[in-house]
Design an enzyme around this catalytic site. Structure first.
Site, short mmCIF file in Angstrom:
data_model
loop_
_atom_site.label_atom_id
_atom_site.label_comp_id
_atom_site.label_asym_id
_atom_site.label_seq_id
_atom_site.Cartn_x
_atom_site.Cartn_y
_atom_site.Cartn_z
N GLU A 124 -25.24 15.45 -34.01
CA GLU A 124 -25.79 15.14 -35.88
C GLU A 124 -25.91 13.20 -35.05
OE1 GLU A 124 -24.00 17.02 -36.01
OE2 GLU A 124 -24.99 18.84 -37.73
N HIS A 173 -19.34 22.03 -47.12
CA HIS A 173 -21.53 22.08 -46.82
C HIS A 173 -21.43 22.68 -48.99
CE1 HIS A 173 -20.03 24.00 -42.76
NE2 HIS A 173 -21.52 24.29 -42.81
#
Lengths: 337, 480
Positions: free
Chosen positions: A61, A129
């Site tokens: 990321e 998540h």
């Protein structure tokens, strides 16, 4: 043509990439033949038309957002994508220190035309998540934040974001995508819209009144906007008339629209799926209290998740997310003293 | 003109300094940078250097006395040659990085950083062999310094005009840094500084090998890279003073100097963070099929950051036109690399990425130039990125007022013998590229450029407080 949010986003990306060769997508699993088209099918199949401009990355990321940042300064217009908004935190330095600040640090000499896409929502996956990250970025000058609650807005805001010369972060809700096949979510809310054929955009910084009312103003975005509308229906049966405002852009806020509504109703409740501490409600209510204190006939109300991480157990999760009934209860208390 | 020498603020906590003893006498000629006296703060004992050259008129403070900071301790008659220069001209025509794109082919340029030779493509082919892709062998690699013969061959390839330009650019960085060190000690400059003294060969050697359209990114220690790439000394100085005439209009400061219009990204002061950004620039060049290269400068410390790993890995898998320059100065702030790295060389880390790695002598500008040239040529030709580690040393503290107590005196003296500017100066003298006279003239030119830059920096307009609200968004006011 009636499209889901995921389809509307896909259409916007494809239309824009056809229109402007400088646009490219970068992210994990976005364009693998036989893959998912990103975690929620938004980019499904785009590799067939735009192979060279669909960049599949390693699980990195920092690099996704760092690379997008560098490319944006070299006259490209990247659309950078994370599978889950939670992963933005891995790239926080690139987003907050680099993407948001570089134009400012340069004395306004450079441009950062960059779109960041991130799915949010408390959706059966536990704490890492399934959370809403909007407040983490609302305190970060230099980034515009949009949060479409309908397919129409998703398409129009994404187009506007891609054409904007500043970095724009678009939060998309997992339960609003309408993703199909193996990526379908349970508990989905229908957010599909008729999408016009024309090349419309939804301007960044403009909210919309989703439902008119005179007793109380409820401000809510993404899934909470839909829940606020459901709450308004419940309240209507009791004779309470709630106005529902969808800010659509979280920064810059369309505070004028909200203030205009509160001037009429005298009451404001802000609903959010993130914890109450330092949240969206804190910012909006503080601004309203600053600019039109004399119009408030009741204290403002923040309807939010508890000040905890998102729990997994369906029982606790349901308690965590402000449900339409809870929204109606809180609003009722404001109106009936 | 008589100049007052004031006691600078030397410690963070105390506004008093003890003057132990004077090292000069009234009537004595002193040079700028020469120690005037020994002083002691609550933390450290050090020598206070003169900020002017000239004759000491009067010593106003007694030895062994407590002095308040800001108090005048001596007056100096400024020497004639020290008069501030006339007019501002940041870069000589010779030194200006050419703006006309020469793309893949090396074109003949009259002078300056552009190559003098008209050779095509990969010139320098036989001087140094291209480094191999490190193929997983983790045994200790050694740096092989280039020989005198190789250096002579490189000199003849680049030509004497360019060689002098390289020398001068290194000197400009050194003099710029020396001058701002004094301005800091005088308390005339705001903020903090991380200086590049000792590492000049790295920035200049690499930048001399760049093409006009290439882009670089630097770190919290960015003055050298920005100057090497051609950001004007005046606008650099003005930026350090926070003036609107600065290269970032006073919004950046020392740690963020740069000007993308000149191929220098405003410096990224988060360690390692420029590596993926440079990767992204290289990705853009590849997508747009432009023959440009993006170059990241960073230190040894950055190689322990996640951004280094993610950034290099992606550059390798996409075979991007990027070059990663690791200036290994052996210390991350005060921590020795021996405590933070098990390997002998940072370049060995390329084994993990399937990327080319090379190790160069960061104190020898021709060594740096030739290795950078190979890495750049290969990147431009589509052969992918290189990690080039340069062994170097900062001959100064980590940041302002750092007395380097974590290094031994011997280590510092050892490295001082390899001062990159002296090294190159001696080489050019011995090769007859310039003589002592022309060297003196050149040094004076550099000196007066710095003088002019200081004036430009000090006299530039201050921003209005409300300018804070400018330059954030392109088509939107900052919400208040």
């Amino acid at each position: 043509m009636r499209l889901s949010v995921a389809e509307a986003l896909r259409k916007a990306i494809a239309d824009e990439m056809r229109r402007d060769k400088s646009i490219f997508c970068i992210g994990e699993d976005i364009a693998i033949p036989g893959g998912f088209g990103g975690a929620f099918t938004v980019t499904l199949g785009l590799e067939n038309e735009f192979r060279e401009r669909m960049i599949d990355t390693p699980i990195s990321e920092i690099a996704i957002f760092g690379y997008a940042c560098g490319a944006a300064m070299m006259e490209l217009r990247p659309i950078a994508d994370v599978q889950y908004g939670d992963f933005l935190l891995c790239a926080m330095d690139q987003i907050v220190n680099q993407i948001a600040k570089l134009r400012y640090m340069s004395g306004g000499k450079l441009k950062m035309p960059l779109v960041m896409r991130a799915p949010v929502g408390v959706t059966g996956r536990g704490s890492q998540h399934a959370q809403n990250l909007e407040p983490y970025f609302m305190c970060c000058p230099g980034i515009k934040i949009v949060a479409p609650a309908t397919a129409y807005d998703a398409c129009g805001l994404l187009r506007a974001a891609v054409r904007d010369d500043d970095p724009v972060l678009i939060f998309e809700h997992k339960l609003l995508y309408g993703s199909k096949g193996p990526r379908q979510e349970s508990g989905t809310v229908d957010a599909s819209s008729e999408i016009p054929d024309d090349d419309y955009t939804v301007p960044i910084g403009k909210g919309i009144i989703r439902r008119e009312g005179k007793d109380v103003t409820i401000v809510a975005s993404l899934l909470m906007m839909h829940f606020a509308l459901m709450a308004a229906q419940l309240l209507e049966k009791e004779g309470i008339s709630a106005e529902v405002i969808d800010p659509r852009t979280l920064w810059p806020l369309d505070i004028g629209l909200i203030a205009g509504s509160v001037k009429k109703t005298g009451r404001i409740a802000v609903v959010e799926e993130s914890p109450k501490q330092g949240g969206i409600g804190a910012e909006i209510c503080a601004q309203i209290s600053e600019i039109i204190p004399d119009y408030l006939i009741a204290p403002f109300t923040r309807i939010a998740a508890p000040n905890t991480p998102a729990p997994f157990s369906p029982v606790m999760e349901k308690f965590y997310i402000p449900q339409p009934e809870r929204i109606a209860d809180e609003v009722r208390k404001m109106v009936i003293v | 003109m008589a100049v007052e020498i004031k006691m600078p603020q030397l410690g963070q906590t105390s506004d008093e300094v003890r003057l132990i003893k004077w090292l000069v006498k009234e009537g004595e000629e002193v040079k700028r940078g020469q120690p005037l006296c020994e002083v002691e703060t609550d933390k450290v004992t050090m020598e206070l250097e003169s900020v002017e050259s000239g004759k000491v008129i009067k010593l106003l403070a007694a030895g062994d006395a407590q002095i308040k900071t800001g108090e005048t301790i001596a007056t100096i008659q400024r020497a004639e040659s020290e008069k501030q220069g006339t007019g501002l001209k940041d870069q000589d025509a010779d030194m200006a990085v050419p703006n006309k794109a020469s793309k893949l082919k090396k074109e003949t340029a009259d002078a300056g950083m552009q190559s003098d030779t008209a050779s095509e493509g990969s010139s320098g082919q036989n001087i140094i062999q291209p480094p191999p892709v490190f193929s997983g062998k983790l045994e200790t690699e050694k740096m092989t310094p280039i020989s005198l013969k190789q250096k002579q061959a490189i000199l003849s390839e680049i030509g004497s005009k360019k060689a002098v330009a390289i020398y001068k650019r290194m000197l400009e960085i050194r003099e710029f840094e020396e001058r701002i060190k004094l301005l800091f000690l005088e308390g005339k400059m705001p903020g903090t500084i991380h200086q590049y003294i000792g590492q000049e060969a790295c920035a200049v050697g690499v930048c001399a090998a760049l093409e006009p359209d290439d882009v670089i990114a630097s770190t919290h220690r960015p003055h050298g890279h920005a100057i090497a790439r051609g950001v004007g000394l005046g606008e650099m100085m003005a930026e350090l003073y926070g003036k609107t005439t600065g290269c970032c209009k006073g919004k950046g400061g020392s740690m963020h100097v740069g000007d993308l219009g000149k191929g220098v990204l405003p410096a990224i002061a988060i360690v390692g963070a420029n590596i993926p950004i440079i990767g992204g620039m290289a990705l853009a060049f590849k997508i747009k099929k432009e023959p440009r290269v993006a170059v990241s400068f960073f230190g040894d410390g950055a190689s322990n950051e996640g951004a280094f790993h993610e950034g290099l890995n992606m550059a390798a898998i996409y075979e991007l036109p990027a070059v990663f320059i690791c200036e290994n100065n052996l210390y991350g702030a005060s921590t020795s690399i021996k405590k933070t790295l098990k390997l002998e060389n940072i370049a060995q880390r390329v084994c993990a990425y399937g990327m080319r790695g090379d190790i160069g002598d960061g104190m020898d500008v021709l060594d740096v130039y030739s290795r950078a040239r190979i890495a750049l040529d290969m990147a431009r030709a589509g052969e992918g990125p290189t990690l080039l580690e340069l062994k170097t040393f900062r001959l100064c503290g980590h940041s302002r007022r750092d007395p380097c107590n974590y290094m031994t005196k011997e280590e510092r003296q050892q490295w001082a013998k390899k001062d990159p500017i002296l090294l190159f100066e001696n080489f050019l003298l011995s090769e007859g590229v310039f003589d002592k006279n022309s060297l003196e003239t050149l040094k004076k030119e550099v000196d007066s450029k710095i003088d002019a830059a200081v004036i430009f920096g000090q006299t530039g307009p201050e921003p209005a407080p409300e300018d804070t609200y400018q330059d954030l968004y392109i088509n939107m006011e900052v919400p208040r």
